[in-house]
Write a protein that holds these residues in place. Structure first.
Motif, PDB file in Angstrom:
ATOM      1  N   TYR A 537      -0.882  -7.803  10.374  1.00 18.96           N
ATOM      2  CA  TYR A 537      -1.814  -6.916   9.426  1.00 18.96           C
ATOM      3  C   TYR A 537      -1.711  -7.029   7.951  1.00 18.96           C
ATOM      4  CZ  TYR A 537      -3.622  -2.221   6.965  1.00 18.96           C
ATOM      5  OH  TYR A 537      -4.101  -1.631   6.428  1.00 18.96           O
ATOM      6  N   ILE A 538      -0.357  -7.373   7.615  1.00 16.24           N
ATOM      7  CA  ILE A 538      -0.207  -7.649   6.156  1.00 16.24           C
ATOM      8  C   ILE A 538      -1.045  -8.994   5.948  1.00 16.24           C
ATOM      9  CG2 ILE A 538       1.329  -8.329   4.346  1.00 16.24           C
ATOM     10  CD1 ILE A 538       1.348  -5.274   5.149  1.00 16.24           C
ATOM     11  N   GLN A 539      -0.743  -9.904   6.927  1.00 13.20           N
ATOM     12  CA  GLN A 539      -1.435 -11.485   6.412  1.00 13.20           C
ATOM     13  C   GLN A 539      -2.992 -11.164   6.632  1.00 13.20           C
ATOM     14  OE1 GLN A 539      -0.474 -14.351   9.450  1.00 13.20           O
ATOM     15  NE2 GLN A 539      -1.556 -16.040   8.456  1.00 13.20           N
ATOM     16  N   ASN A 540      -3.597 -10.430   7.616  1.00 12.78           N
ATOM     17  CA  ASN A 540      -5.149 -10.503   7.353  1.00 12.78           C
ATOM     18  C   ASN A 540      -5.597  -9.540   6.040  1.00 12.78           C
ATOM     19  OD1 ASN A 540      -5.381 -11.267   9.865  1.00 12.78           O
ATOM     20  ND2 ASN A 540      -5.074  -9.399  11.080  1.00 12.78           N
ATOM     21  N   MET A 541      -4.757  -8.643   5.585  1.00 15.08           N
ATOM     22  CA  MET A 541      -5.034  -7.835   4.401  1.00 15.08           C
ATOM     23  C   MET A 541      -5.301  -8.696   3.143  1.00 15.08           C
ATOM     24  SD  MET A 541      -3.046  -4.689   2.698  1.00 15.08           S
ATOM     25  CE  MET A 541      -3.046  -3.849   3.899  1.00 15.08           C
ATOM     26  N   TYR A 542      -4.282  -9.559   3.156  1.00 14.83           N
ATOM     27  CA  TYR A 542      -4.491 -10.339   1.935  1.00 14.83           C
ATOM     28  C   TYR A 542      -5.318 -11.641   1.996  1.00 14.83           C
ATOM     29  CZ  TYR A 542      -0.852  -7.511  -0.392  1.00 14.83           C
ATOM     30  OH  TYR A 542      -0.362  -6.422  -0.904  1.00 14.83           O
ATOM     31  N   ARG A 545      -8.862 -10.780   0.893  1.00 11.91           N
ATOM     32  CA  ARG A 545      -9.066 -10.734  -0.546  1.00 11.91           C
ATOM     33  C   ARG A 545      -9.294 -11.996  -1.588  1.00 11.91           C
ATOM     34  NH1 ARG A 545      -4.150  -6.831  -2.926  1.00 11.91           N
ATOM     35  NH2 ARG A 545      -4.487  -4.826  -1.483  1.00 11.91           N
ATOM     36  N   PRO A 546      -9.975 -11.799  -2.437  1.00  7.33           N
ATOM     37  CA  PRO A 546     -10.305 -13.041  -3.088  1.00  7.33           C
ATOM     38  C   PRO A 546      -9.212 -13.953  -3.541  1.00  7.33           C
ATOM     39  CG  PRO A 546     -11.321 -11.170  -4.383  1.00  7.33           C
ATOM     40  CD  PRO A 546     -10.670 -10.755  -3.011  1.00  7.33           C
ATOM     41  N   ALA A 547      -9.085 -15.040  -3.202  1.00 10.45           N
ATOM     42  CA  ALA A 547      -8.063 -15.939  -3.260  1.00 10.45           C
ATOM     43  C   ALA A 547      -7.805 -16.449  -4.818  1.00 10.45           C
ATOM     44  CB  ALA A 547      -8.354 -17.270  -2.439  1.00 10.45           C
ATOM     45  N   LYS A 548      -6.717 -15.858  -5.375  1.00  6.02           N
ATOM     46  CA  LYS A 548      -6.283 -16.273  -6.574  1.00  6.02           C
ATOM     47  C   LYS A 548      -4.934 -16.976  -6.671  1.00  6.02           C
ATOM     48  CE  LYS A 548      -8.734 -12.942  -9.421  1.00  6.02           C
ATOM     49  NZ  LYS A 548      -8.567 -11.593 -10.026  1.00  6.02           N
ATOM     50  N   HIS A 549      -4.160 -16.712  -5.379  1.00  2.53           N
ATOM     51  CA  HIS A 549      -2.767 -17.441  -5.304  1.00  2.53           C
ATOM     52  C   HIS A 549      -2.746 -17.720  -3.701  1.00  2.53           C
ATOM     53  CE1 HIS A 549      -2.291 -14.009  -8.297  1.00  2.53           C
ATOM     54  NE2 HIS A 549      -1.281 -15.095  -8.655  1.00  2.53           N
ATOM     55  N   PHE A 550      -1.889 -18.917  -3.872  1.00  5.24           N
ATOM     56  CA  PHE A 550      -1.840 -19.339  -2.364  1.00  5.24           C
ATOM     57  C   PHE A 550      -0.417 -18.650  -1.731  1.00  5.24           C
ATOM     58  CE2 PHE A 550      -2.836 -22.900  -5.041  1.00  5.24           C
ATOM     59  CZ  PHE A 550      -4.361 -23.308  -4.447  1.00  5.24           C
ATOM     60  N   ILE A 551      -1.011 -17.784  -0.452  1.00  3.07           N
ATOM     61  CA  ILE A 551       0.134 -16.983   0.094  1.00  3.07           C
ATOM     62  C   ILE A 551       0.519 -17.767   1.500  1.00  3.07           C
ATOM     63  CG2 ILE A 551       0.575 -14.733   1.132  1.00  3.07           C
ATOM     64  CD1 ILE A 551      -1.773 -13.630  -0.714  1.00  3.07           C
ATOM     65  N   HIS A 552       1.874 -17.974   1.652  1.00  2.00           N
ATOM     66  CA  HIS A 552       2.339 -18.347   2.917  1.00  2.00           C
ATOM     67  C   HIS A 552       3.125 -17.388   3.591  1.00  2.00           C
ATOM     68  CE1 HIS A 552       2.099 -22.998   1.124  1.00  2.00           C
ATOM     69  NE2 HIS A 552       0.866 -22.288   1.444  1.00  2.00           N
ATOM     70  N   TYR A 553       2.919 -17.484   4.878  1.00  2.00           N
ATOM     71  CA  TYR A 553       3.785 -16.647   5.852  1.00  2.00           C
ATOM     72  C   TYR A 553       4.653 -17.384   6.803  1.00  2.00           C
ATOM     73  CZ  TYR A 553       0.430 -13.081   4.414  1.00  2.00           C
ATOM     74  OH  TYR A 553      -0.520 -12.408   3.568  1.00  2.00           O
TER      75      TYR A 553
END
Length: 677
Positions: A537-542, A545-553
C-alpha cells in the motif's frame, strides 16, 4: 479543632494564669492548665469532658452560656470582678476577685475552631496570696530560716555554758541573759508555727537524714509523697527502693556527693517516686543541705520535698507539642525540598535575607554567604526590576500578599530563568521586626511550553492556510474555466485539489492526535494483518505521486508473516517518515525504505540523502513542538508534532524508535516493534 500548633503554644505560654481551650460548640475541654482546674474544683480527668459535666464551681456556672455564644457568634468579652470563694488550710474561706476573659479562634476558612478562656487574679486587699506565690517564697527561704534557727539555739547554749563557768558574773547579768533566752525561745516557737502553717499551705514536706545510722525522719507530707501510710522513721535504703528505677542510681550518687565536705553539702534534685503502697508515680523536687562537724564529717542532712508532678506533666505536654511541631517542620521542609520550592525572608529594617538551599541554587548564590535585598534584586533583569521593587514596597506598606513573575539571571551559570514568587509580610509577634516571606518556583519550563504553544498556533495557522489557499485556487480555476479546460487539465486540477485536501486532513488529524495524547485517549485498535500488504500500500501510494525522488523498497517487503498491531497507526508512522524524507531531501535524490521481518519483531528503516541532523537536535527531535531550525533550508516549517506522535504510537506498541544521522550524510529514521505487540 485547634487550627495550628502555634495557637496551642501561644496559649500555653500564658499558663501561669488560669486558662482553658474548648474545641467544640458544646465546650469540649481540649486543654486546661492546673490553675484553671483548681478554679473549677476539678482534677486532670476533666480534660476531654464537656465543661457542664465536670464544673464543680457554682459561681462560674452562669458564664457557660457566654462561652457557647462566643463559639457561635465569635464574641470577645472581659467580665470584671467575678468573686470565687477558695478553701485554705490556714483560712478556710477567702473570696478572690478574678477577671473572666474569652475570645474565639478561627481557621483559614473563617470558621470557628476553638474558644480560649483565661481567668486572672485581680490584685487587692486579699489576706492570702495565691498558693503559687507562697510556694515560690517558701521554697527559697524555708531551709535557710530553719538553719538560722538552729544556729541561734547553738549560740544561746554556748552563752549559757559560758555563764555557768564564769563565777564572777553578776546576778543582774544572769537575769538579763534569762530574759534574752526567753525571748529567743518565744521567737523560735512563733517561727515554728509560721513554718508549720506555711508548709501546709505550700503542700511542702520536710525530711532529715541521720548521717551516722542512715535513718530518715520525715513528716507526714513527705511520707505521703513516697506513698507510705505510716512510720516517721525509715532506713535510707528503704527510701531508695521506692525511687523510680531509672532515677535511683542518680539520686544515690547525688546524696553521696552532698555528704562530701568538698561539695559544700548542697542538694537540689528532681526525681520520680513510685508509691510504696498506692503505687502512684510522682515527680518530687527535693532541696537540702548537709551540716558537718569540726572534723568535716557529715552530722545531719535536712531539706524539703514538694510535689511537682503537675509541672512535669505540663512540660511533657509542651515537649510533645514541640516534638510534633519539629516533626511537622521537618516534613514541611522535606515537601518543600522535594517540590523544588525556594523559600526566602527579608528583614525590612536590616535588608538581610534568609534563603534555603533551593533558593540559593535558583539565583546562583554561594552557600553560607550573607545575602542582602540589593543582591536579590541585582539578579532580576533590568526590564522587570523597577516593577518588582514597587510590588515589594506596596507589600511593606499595606501588608498585602504578592504574586509576581520575572526573569532573572543565574549568578553562577549566566542562564536566564523565569521565576514566580508568592508571599506576604507581617510583624513578628515576639519582636517588632517587620518581615517579608515568600516562596519561589522555577517556571522556566512552563514559559518555554507556553512559547512553544504560541509558536505552534502561529505555525498551524500558516500551515493550514497554504493547502487551503491552493485548494480554493484549483476550485476557482475549475469553475472559471469549466468549458475551456481540457479533460486532462480538469483531472490534473482535481488531483491537485484532492492532494491539498488530503494534506489539510493530515494536519487536522495531527491536532486531534496531540489532543488525544494530552488527555490519555490515544487508543490502539489492534488486529492481525500481513506486513507485505502494508508495504504494498505504501509503495503504490508514493508510485502514483509525481516523481521528484527515486524511492527504493528493499528487504522483506513480500513477507507472508502476520503481525498483531494497529495497522492505521503504523501506516501513519511510515507516511510521516516518508514525507519527512521527501521534504528534507534534494530533488532527484534517493530515498530507501528497508523492511526486516522475523518471528520476534519487524523493523522499518527509511534513509534519505538530505543534509543530516546535528547531534544536539537528535536528542530532542521526538519532543512535542520541537523543530529543527536551519536558515539555509525549510527546516523550520511544520508543527513539531509529527515525530512526537510517531514516538507515542511506537511506544504504545512496546517498541523503540530512533534516528541515526550525521551532518552532510543524510538521516535514517527507524522503528522496531514486537510481532505480537
Amino acid at each position: 479543632m485547634i487550627r495550628s500548633d502555634k495557637d496551642i503554644l501561644a496559649v500555653l505560654t500564658s499558663s501561669m494564669e488560669a486558662c482553658a481551650i474548648y474545641d467544640s460548640a458544646d465546650l469540649h475541654i481540649s486543654y486546661a492548665n492546673t490553675n484553671m482546674l483548681k478554679l473549677w474544683n476539678c482534677d486532670q480527668q476533666a480534660v476531654g469532658q464537656h465543661l457542664e459535666d465536670c464544673m464543680q464551681r457554682e459561681e462560674l456556672m452562669p458564664y457557660i452560656p457566654l462561652l457557647k455564644e462566643a463559639w457561635h457568634y465569635g464574641k470577645e468579652q472581659e467580665a470584671k470582678k467575678i468573686q470565687i470563694k477558695l478553701q485554705s488550710e490556714i483560712q478556710p474561706s477567702l473570696v478572690y476577685d478574678y477577671t473572666f476573659e474569652y475570645h474565639t479562634l478561627f481557621n483559614e476558612k473563617g470558621e470557628t475552631c476553638a474558644v480560649f478562656q483565661r481567668m486572672t487574679l485581680i490584685p487587692g486587699n486579699n489576706s492570702m496570696q495565691p498558693l503559687t506565690h507562697e510556694k515560690n517564697s517558701i521554697e527559697r527561704k524555708l531551709l535557710q530560716d530553719l538553719l538560722t534557727q538552729k544556729q541561734t539555739i547553738a549560740a544561746s547554749n554556748y552563752k549559757i555554758m559560758k555563764f555557768h563557768n564564769n563565777d564572777t558574773t553578776s546576778n543582774k547579768q544572769t537575769e538579763d541573759l534569762n530574759e534574752k533566752l526567753k525571748d529567743a525561745l518565744k521567737k523560735i516557737i512563733e517561727s515554728e508555727e509560721h513554718y508549720h502553717f506555711a508548709l501546709q499551705s505550700a503542700e511542702m514536706g520536710t525530711w532529715n537524714l541521720n548521717c551516722k545510722n542512715y535513718i530518715v525522719h520525715w513528716d507526714e507530707r513527705t511520707r505521703e509523697l513516697f506513698g507510705f501510710a505510716k512510720g516517721e522513721y525509715v532506713p535510707y535504703d528503704q527510701v531508695l527502693k521506692y525511687i523510680h528505677a531509672e532515677d535511683r542510681k542518680r539520686i544515690d550518687q547525688e546524696v553521696q556527693k552532698s555528704l562530701s565536705y568538698q561539695n559544700k553539702g548542697v542538694y537540689d534534685v528532681q526525681f520520680r517516686t513510685v508509691g510504696a503502697e498506692d503505687h502512684q508515680l510522682r515527680w518530687l523536687h527535693c532541696k537540702g543541705r548537709v551540716y558537718f562537724d569540726a572534723n568535716q564529717q557529715p552530722e545531719w542532712f535536712a531539706g524539703t520535698a514538694i510535689d511537682v508532678t503537675a509541672q512535669h506533666q505540663e512540660r511533657e505536654k509542651l515537649e510533645a507539642i514541640n516534638h510534633l511541631i519539629a516533626k511537622r517542620d521537618q516534613q514541611f521542609r522535606m515537601i518543600v525540598e522535594a517540590a523544588g520550592i525556594g523559600i526566602f525572608s527579608i528583614d525590612v529594617e536590616t535588608n538581610q535575607m534568609e534563603l534555603n538551599d533551593r533558593c540559593r541554587d535558583l539565583f546562583g548564590f554561594e552557600q553560607n554567604t550573607k545575602i542582602k535585598e540589593a543582591d536579590f534584586f541585582a539578579q532580576i533583569l533590568p526590564k522587570y526590576r523597577t516593577k518588582i521593587q514597587q510590588i515589594f514596597q506596596e507589600v511593606t506598606l499595606k501588608h498585602s500578599p504578592f504574586d509576581c513573575q520575572c526573569e532573572i539571571i543565574d549568578k553562577t551559570t549566566g542562564q536566564i530563568k523565569w521565576l514566580r514568587s508568592i508571599g506576604g509580610s507581617q510583624l513578628e509577634s515576639d519582636t517588632t521586626r517587620h518581615m517579608i516571606y515568600g516562596a519561589i518556583i522555577d517556571n522556566t519550563s512552563d514559559k518555554e511550553e507556553e512559547r512553544k504553544k504560541l509558536d505552534f498556533i502561529s505555525i498551524a495557522s500558516h500551515e493550514l492556510k497554504t493547502p487551503l489557499t491552493s485548494l480554493i485556487a484549483y476550485i476557482q480555476l475549475l469553475i472559471a474555466k469549466e468549458k475551456s479546460l481540457s479533460t486532462e487539465k480538469r483531472i490534473q486540477y482535481l488531483h491537485q485539489s484532492n492532494e491539498q485536501a488530503t494534506r489539510m486532513r493530515g494536519l487536522i488529524d495531527g491536532f486531534l492526535n496531540v489532543t488525544q495524547l494530552n488527555e490519555g485517549k490515544l487508543l490502539l485498535r489492534k488486529k492481525v494483518f500481513r506486513v507485505c500488504s502494508l508495504m504494498d500500500y505504501i509503495q503504490n501510494m508514493y508510485t502514483l505521486r509525481p516523481a521528484k525522488h527515486f524511492i527504493h523498497y528493499t528487504g522483506d517487503i513480500h513477507s507472508s508473516l502476520e503481525v498483531m498491531a494497529d495497522r492505521d497507526k503504523i501506516e501513519q508512522v511510515l507516511i510521516n517518515f516518508m514525507d519527512n524524507a521527501i521534504k528534507y531531501s534534494p530533488n532527484h535524490s534517493t530515498i530507501t525504505m528497508h523492511v526486516t521481518v522475523n518471528e520476534a519483531y519487524f523493523q522499518v528503516e527509511i534513509k534519505d540523502q538530505g543534509k543530516g541532523i546535528d547531534p544536539k537536535d537528535q536528542k530532542q527531535i521526538f519532543d512535542k513542538f520541537y523543530r529543527v531550525n536551519d536558515d539555509t533550508q525549510s527546516y523550520a516549517s511544520g508543527f513539531g508534532i509529527g515525530l512526537f506522535i510517531c514516538k507515542e504510537i511506537i511506544q504504545k506498541h512496546h517498541g523503540v524508535i530512533g534516528v541515526n544521522s550525521q551532518r552532510g550524510e543524510g538521516s535514517t529514521f527507524w522503528f522496531k516493534i514486537p510481532v505480537n505487540a
